[in-house]
Design an enzyme around this catalytic site. Structure first.
Site, PDB file in Angstrom:
ATOM      1  N   ASP A  81      -8.159   3.433  -2.013  1.00 46.36           N
ATOM      2  CA  ASP A  81      -9.444   3.436  -1.305  1.00 46.36           C
ATOM      3  C   ASP A  81     -10.624   3.452  -2.288  1.00 46.36           C
ATOM      4  OD1 ASP A  81     -11.790   4.397   0.239  1.00 46.36           O
ATOM      5  OD2 ASP A  81     -10.323   4.675   1.839  1.00 46.36           O
TER       6      ASP A  81
ATOM      7  N   CYS B  50      -7.980   8.544   5.587  1.00 36.47           N
ATOM      8  CA  CYS B  50      -7.236   7.476   4.910  1.00 36.47           C
ATOM      9  C   CYS B  50      -6.844   6.392   5.928  1.00 36.47           C
ATOM     10  CB  CYS B  50      -5.992   8.055   4.247  1.00 36.47           C
ATOM     11  SG  CYS B  50      -5.050   6.827   3.314  1.00 36.47           S
TER      12      CYS B  50
ATOM     13  N   CYS C 199      -5.003   7.292  -3.720  1.00 39.90           N
ATOM     14  CA  CYS C 199      -5.103   6.152  -2.816  1.00 39.90           C
ATOM     15  C   CYS C 199      -5.986   5.072  -3.454  1.00 39.90           C
ATOM     16  CB  CYS C 199      -5.695   6.582  -1.471  1.00 39.90           C
ATOM     17  SG  CYS C 199      -5.748   5.257  -0.234  1.00 39.90           S
TER      18      CYS C 199
ATOM     19  N   ARG D  10     -13.462   4.445  -1.996  1.00 39.66           N
ATOM     20  CA  ARG D  10     -14.341   5.625  -1.913  1.00 39.66           C
ATOM     21  C   ARG D  10     -13.790   6.831  -2.672  1.00 39.66           C
ATOM     22  NH1 ARG D  10     -14.239   5.410   4.496  1.00 39.66           N
ATOM     23  NH2 ARG D  10     -12.059   5.031   3.895  1.00 39.66           N
TER      24      ARG D  10
ATOM     25  N   HIS E 150      -6.655  11.767   0.653  1.00 35.49           N
ATOM     26  CA  HIS E 150      -8.019  11.957   1.154  1.00 35.49           C
ATOM     27  C   HIS E 150      -8.024  11.891   2.669  1.00 35.49           C
ATOM     28  CE1 HIS E 150      -8.994   7.660   2.167  1.00 35.49           C
ATOM     29  NE2 HIS E 150      -7.974   7.465   1.365  1.00 35.49           N
TER      30      HIS E 150
HETATM   31 CO    CO Z   1      -6.453   6.080   1.720  1.00 38.82          CO
END
Ligand code: CO
Length: 220
Positions: free
Chosen positions: A48, A105, A46, A50, A102
């Protein structure tokens, strides 16, 4: 240290410190890497912020080939993801493709709640299709956190199957090239990666791996 408004000098400063630290451990590191890359793994994760791919598996530059998009989707007409896969498998000869989702999400949450975000709704439609596919089964729970966690897991398992169904993976297996496809999930709250045990190393094994992974989801 607070950066000046509109200036990204702090990123350049960080970068010089980072490069110097690596050169201190291995003065030839960047020179060697600049000649060639031989990663063993392709990471599909992803976007993302993080979930930084190299960091969470402790791999250095040169060790992980990476594709990231919103909600780690493998869409059969996505020329971007397919090109990354084809380059990784045919040219770099990676031995492992890791789809890593994750928990927590945002894309999964938006698909669950049917939020309207804009253009990305069309991308997340793929996730809504998965949600509808499993609505009466694995996702039938009144607990919204469990539903979200399960959809995060189911999504990874579906994307592993998608990787396996591409011409890229199938052709590799047909010519006898060693290639394993794995599904992992990362916890934002503890920094731990868990294996969804959906590993596939031959096309004929996809249905069995898919069924057994769905039957053994981590989230109760
Ligand atoms: Co995500």
């Amino acid at each position: 240290m607070h950066p000046q408004p509109f200036s990204l000098q702090h990123l350049f400063a960080n970068n010089r410190t980072w490069a110097a630290n690596i050169r201190r451990l291995d003065p030839e590191f960047f020179v060697k890497l600049s000649r060639q890359q031989t990663p063993e793994y392709l990471w599909i994760g992803c976007s993302d912020s993080r979930v930084p791919a190299n960091e969470i598996v402790g791999l250095l530059p040169g060790e992980l080939f990476v594709h990231r998009n919103v909600a780690n989707l493998v869409v059969h007409t996505d020329l971007n993801c397919l090109s990354v896969m084809q380059f990784a498998v045919d040219i770099l000869k990676v031995r492992h493709i890791i789809v890593c989702g994750h928990y927590g999400c945002s894309g999964v949450g938006a698909a669950l709640r049917e939020d309207r975000l804009g253009l990305s709704d069309n991308w997340l439609r793929h996730l809504q299709d998965i949600r509808e596919k499993h609505a009466a089964g694995l996702l039938a729970t009144a607990d919204p956190v469990a539903a979200s966690n399960r959809l995060c897991e189911v999504n990874v398992i579906e994307q592993v199957a998608n990787v396996c169904r591409t011409t890229i993976a199938r052709d590799a297996w047909e010519r006898g090239q060693a290639l394993s496809v794995h599904g992992f999930i990362y916890g934002l709250q503890d920094g731990i990666i868990r294996d969804l045990t959906v590993t596939v190393n031959d096309f004929s094994l996809v249905p069995k791996a898919y069924d057994s992974a769905l039957a053994g989801l981590i989230t109760p």
